[in-house]
Design an enzyme around this catalytic site. Structure first.
Site, short mmCIF file in Angstrom:
data_model
loop_
_atom_site.label_atom_id
_atom_site.label_comp_id
_atom_site.label_asym_id
_atom_site.label_seq_id
_atom_site.Cartn_x
_atom_site.Cartn_y
_atom_site.Cartn_z
N VAL A 118 -32.36 -0.99 -24.43
CA VAL A 118 -33.20 -1.73 -25.38
C VAL A 118 -34.14 -2.59 -24.56
CG1 VAL A 118 -33.25 -3.24 -27.39
CG2 VAL A 118 -31.22 -1.84 -26.95
N PHE A 126 -41.48 -2.96 -18.05
CA PHE A 126 -40.12 -2.73 -18.52
C PHE A 126 -40.04 -1.46 -19.36
CE2 PHE A 126 -38.66 -7.48 -18.55
CZ PHE A 126 -38.80 -7.52 -17.19
N ARG A 313 -47.37 2.92 -11.78
CA ARG A 313 -46.18 3.54 -12.37
C ARG A 313 -46.59 4.26 -13.65
NH1 ARG A 313 -41.43 -0.06 -11.85
NH2 ARG A 313 -41.24 1.11 -9.92
N ARG A 345 -37.83 -0.09 -32.55
CA ARG A 345 -37.21 -1.01 -33.50
C ARG A 345 -38.30 -1.86 -34.15
NH1 ARG A 345 -32.07 -5.02 -32.38
NH2 ARG A 345 -33.43 -5.89 -30.75
N PHE A 466 -22.54 -7.56 -32.34
CA PHE A 466 -21.58 -8.66 -32.45
C PHE A 466 -22.25 -10.01 -32.66
CE2 PHE A 466 -19.90 -12.03 -29.62
CZ PHE A 466 -18.83 -12.46 -30.40
N LEU A 467 -23.33 -10.29 -31.94
CA LEU A 467 -23.89 -11.63 -31.97
C LEU A 467 -24.57 -11.94 -33.30
CD1 LEU A 467 -25.19 -11.68 -28.32
CD2 LEU A 467 -23.36 -13.10 -29.24
N ASP A 468 -25.49 -11.08 -33.72
CA ASP A 468 -26.13 -11.31 -35.01
C ASP A 468 -25.09 -11.31 -36.13
OD1 ASP A 468 -28.94 -11.82 -35.43
OD2 ASP A 468 -29.32 -10.03 -34.25
N PRO A 549 -28.30 -3.33 -20.28
CA PRO A 549 -29.43 -4.23 -20.07
C PRO A 549 -30.45 -3.77 -19.04
CG PRO A 549 -27.55 -5.04 -18.85
CD PRO A 549 -27.08 -3.81 -19.58
N ASP A 639 -31.26 -12.61 -26.13
CA ASP A 639 -32.38 -12.44 -27.06
C ASP A 639 -32.10 -13.32 -28.27
OD1 ASP A 639 -30.54 -11.10 -28.63
OD2 ASP A 639 -31.51 -9.15 -28.49
#
EC number: 2.3.3.9
Length: 734
Positions: A118, A126, A313, A345, A466-468, A549, A639
């Site tokens: 992600v 990135f 790149r 997303r 899990f976090l949200d 990550p 995030d």
């Protein structure tokens, strides 16, 4: 912004209007006037529906708050609580058994289990690195991380350390022994590789040869059959490339001349417009849309400086090998994708953005904008040629959109209706736009099967976050009482039920072999040895993908999918339902307030430091996802989801008198000095501690906590967006 382009009832920012007309539409065969007319109609028809869904969220939350406030002293019975949630329509009936019918989906999603990246779409470098992370060097991933210990003189250092290199080679050989074992002996014993009558043969010290234990695992090669430069193997649907060059620096130290082992790594990647970016206005959105266009056209490029050299790149080409055996059509070549399959997303239903306003000057829902514009751009990823670029994303004609932060089946149904309307505007066949459902809100978890049914012909992905999900757990029950400490959340009953139910309902509704079942992020970016030890638990639990990550982490996590046959796990789990509604409704309340004062202070300081460390980069630098050192200087990939849980926990403790407003303010002032010190090496960093009242970032962090109980579902976006705009206006940042 006063200068806008009038399009029917809409007023469009020129930077967006020009980008769409001059860059995104060419090559799609869509007339600009027809497109904008369609945008106008979709916005007019669906904005009121979007607003109604948000009002429904607020109404349900208000009813739950009142119910808890009436019982905060005497408590409540679980059955009464469950009945109340049913009565108000929060907990809905579970539909009868069904299977999803999604069609036209790429193999990366249906039949390949592997890592998922992600990345923030606003950062072109990135994005390129992630798209190119389909293949990664195992040697580099091992050498550059703590998976290989420093013991015995194996420190990494500034130059190549042959002691460490030998450890890397030995580790990789053990991996090969497990994933693609020889018929006898070990990969550590071989002195070379060649083809013998079309089969892979490894030569040994005594001059003999040995083949693979499963000869079918050899699928291709490069170079001469007697002395190949690369050998391609496959295990559990994932490819392994062994590179051979006895004259290369590493190959020269290897008795078999192997210079690297390359793993198929990030099978899919989510290009993120949501929690990992700080996109607050038209300029920010267009930057993201332009990068998404470059990825779909295949012409995104970025100047990169490394080791004193600058180079451009670009996206990797596909990889072609001589096939070990001719294909069904007699083809002697085998071509594999060189890039990760891309999802995009979009944002959720909550936020608006000033890129487009209506005739009255009201910003329109950002999720509607994202659906229209990312899908338009996604058309380029379905075609090659003039106007579309040299590369394709999907080989089956699908555009993959992850939709976050949905609350219950009505919101999923609205997303599907929006996608259908977008397909009509773009002239795409129905169900071209596929949806990934983030199972990260409580009402979605409790009604997951109904949510999937609402998208049964579009869904390609469910994923736990899990976090949200914890942030929503806290906010939903804000008035029920004080919550347990943040670190204890992972061992709660509802979390275990949540993770298990997601897999079980996915299998129950036919996801295996048809759609992804995903699990969450490993946030400790530098602790790769711990990741290799622990993250294997996700494929063992039935996840066909899990978030990583970095490209390096993707390569290391890929090893887990060689060790675990996830589809065999599915067969073992089929027919089970391990999480119950009663477990999911177990609110993580502190049983008693037995914390010592120093424990409370530690919790407050930990959360305040985390909040400040993330928010200061969001507000001052426009960085929505970065490695943020925690209070112990452990780098964590953070995030907005991490911000949501931290701010909501402190807001909950404030609500119930565990801490005071002055406790929060004092901690923020102390932690501002810590965060300033952690960022001292950054010449662009603006210290907060000397003048917290004058720091917009500091004030944003404080507001997120002190106003946390009043934020819609505990979301941080409204405050962050307003404060970032304030900073940009004050600093003349474009």
């Amino acid at each position: 912004m006063t200068d806008r382009v009038t399009v029917g009832n809409l007023r469009v920012a020129p930077v967006l209007y020009d980008f769409i007309n001059n860059e995104a539409l060419p090559g799609t065969d869509i007339d600009p006037d027809t497109f904008w007319s369609g945008v106008d109609k979709v916005v007019a028809d669906l904005t009121p529906r979007n607003q109604d869904l948000l009002a429904r969220r607020d109404d349900l939350q208000a009813q739950i708050d009142r119910w808890h406030r009436a019982r905060v002293i005497g408590g409540f019975e679980p059955e009464d609580y469950k009945q109340f949630l049913t009565d108000i329509g929060y907990l809905e009936p579970e539909p009868a058994d069904f299977s999803i019918t999604t069609a036209g989906v790429d193999d990366e999603i249906t039949t390949t289990a592997g890592p998922q990246l992600v990345v923030p779409i606003l950062n072109a470098r990135f994005a390129l690195n992630a798209a190119n992370a389909r293949w990664g060097s195992l040697y580099d991933a091992l050498y550059g991380t703590d998976v290989i210990s420093d013991e015995g003189g194996a420190e990494a250092g500034s130059g190549y350390n042959p002691v460490r290199g030998d450890k890397v080679i030995a580790y990789a050989r053990r991996f090969l022994d497990g994933a693609v074992p020889l018929a006898s002996g070990s990969w550590s014993d071989i002195t070379g590789l060649k083809l013998d009558e079309g089969q892979l043969a490894a030569t040994l010290d005594d001059g003999g040869t040995v083949g693979l234990g499963t000869p079918e695992q050899f699928v291709g090669y490069l170079g001469d059959a007697e002395a190949p430069t690369a050998v391609l193997l496959v295990n559990n649907g994932l490819h392994i490339e062994i590179l051979i060059d006895a004259e290369a620096p590493i190959g020269a130290t290897d008795k078999a001349g192997i210079k690297d082992v390359v793993l198929e790594s990030a099978i899919t990647t989510i290009m993120d417009f949501e929690d990992s970016v700080a996109a607050v206005d038209a300029d920010d959105k267009v930057l993201g849309y332009r990068n998404w266009l470059g990825l779909n056209r295949g012409d995104l490029a970025e100047e990169v400086s490394k080791g004193g050299k600058t180079f451009t790149r670009v996206l990797n080409s596909d990889r072609t090998y001589t096939a070990a055996n001719p294909g069904p059509d007699g083809a002697t070549e085998l071509t594999l994708p060189g890039r990760s399959l891309l999802f995009v997303r979009n944002v959720g239903h909550l936020m608006t953005n000033d890129a487009i306003v209506d005739a009255q000057g009201n910003e329109i829902p950002e999720g509607i904008q994202d659906a229209l514009f990312t899908s338009l751009i996604g058309i380029h990823g379905l075609r090659t040629g003039d106007g579309n670029g040299p590369l394709v994303n999907s080989r089956t004609g699908s555009i993959y959109i992850v939709k976050p932060k949905m609350h219950g089946p009505d919101e999923v149904a609205f997303t599907c209706e929006l996608f259908s309307r977008v397909e009509d505007v773009l002239g795409l066949p129905q169900n071209t736009l596929k949806v990934g459902i983030m199972d990260e809100e409580r009402r979605t978890t409790l009604n997951l099967k109904a949510c999937i049914k609402a998208a049964a012909d579009r869904v390609v992905f469910i994923n736990t976050g899990f976090l949200d999900r914890t942030g929503d757990e806290i906010h939903t029950s804000m008035d029920a009482g004080p919550m347990i400490r943040k670190g204890a959340m992972k061992s709660t009953e509802w979390i275990a039920a949540y993770e298990n139910q997601n897999v079980d309902i996915g299998l129950e509704t036919g996801f295996s072999g048809r759609a992804q079942i995903g699990k969450g992020m490993w946030a400790m970016t530098d602790l790769m040895a711990d990741m290799v030890e622990q993250k294997i638990g996700q494929p063992r639990a039935g996840a066909t993908t899990a978030w990583v990550p970095s490209p390096t982490a993707a390569t290391l996590h890929a090893m887990h999918y060689h060790e675990v046959d996830v589809f065999a796990v599915h067969n073992e789990l089929a027919g089970t339902r391990r999480g119950t509604v009663d477990q999911l409704l177990t609110i993580p309340l502190a049983k008693e307030l037995a914390w010592a004062p120093e424990e409370i202070r530690e919790e407050v300081d930990n959360n305040c430091q985390s909040i400040l460390g993330y928010v200061v980069r969001w507000i001052d630098a426009g960085v929505g996802c970065s490695k943020v050192p925690d209070i112990h200087d452990v780098a964590l990939m953070e995030d907005r989801a991490t911000l949501r849980i931290s701010s909501q926990l402190l807001a909950n403790w404030l609500r119930h008198g565990v801490i005071t407003e002055e406790d929060v303010k004092a901690s923020l002032r102390r932690m501002a000095a810590v965060v300033d010190e952690q960022n001292a090496a950054d010449p662009d960093f603006r210290p907060m501690a000397p003048d917290p009242d004058g720091s917009i970032a500091f004030q944003a962090a404080q507001e997120l906590i002190l106003s946390g109980a009043d934020q819609p579902n505990g979301y941080t976006e409204p405050i962050l967006h307003r404060r970032r705009r304030e900073f940009k206006a004050a600093s003349n940042v474009g």
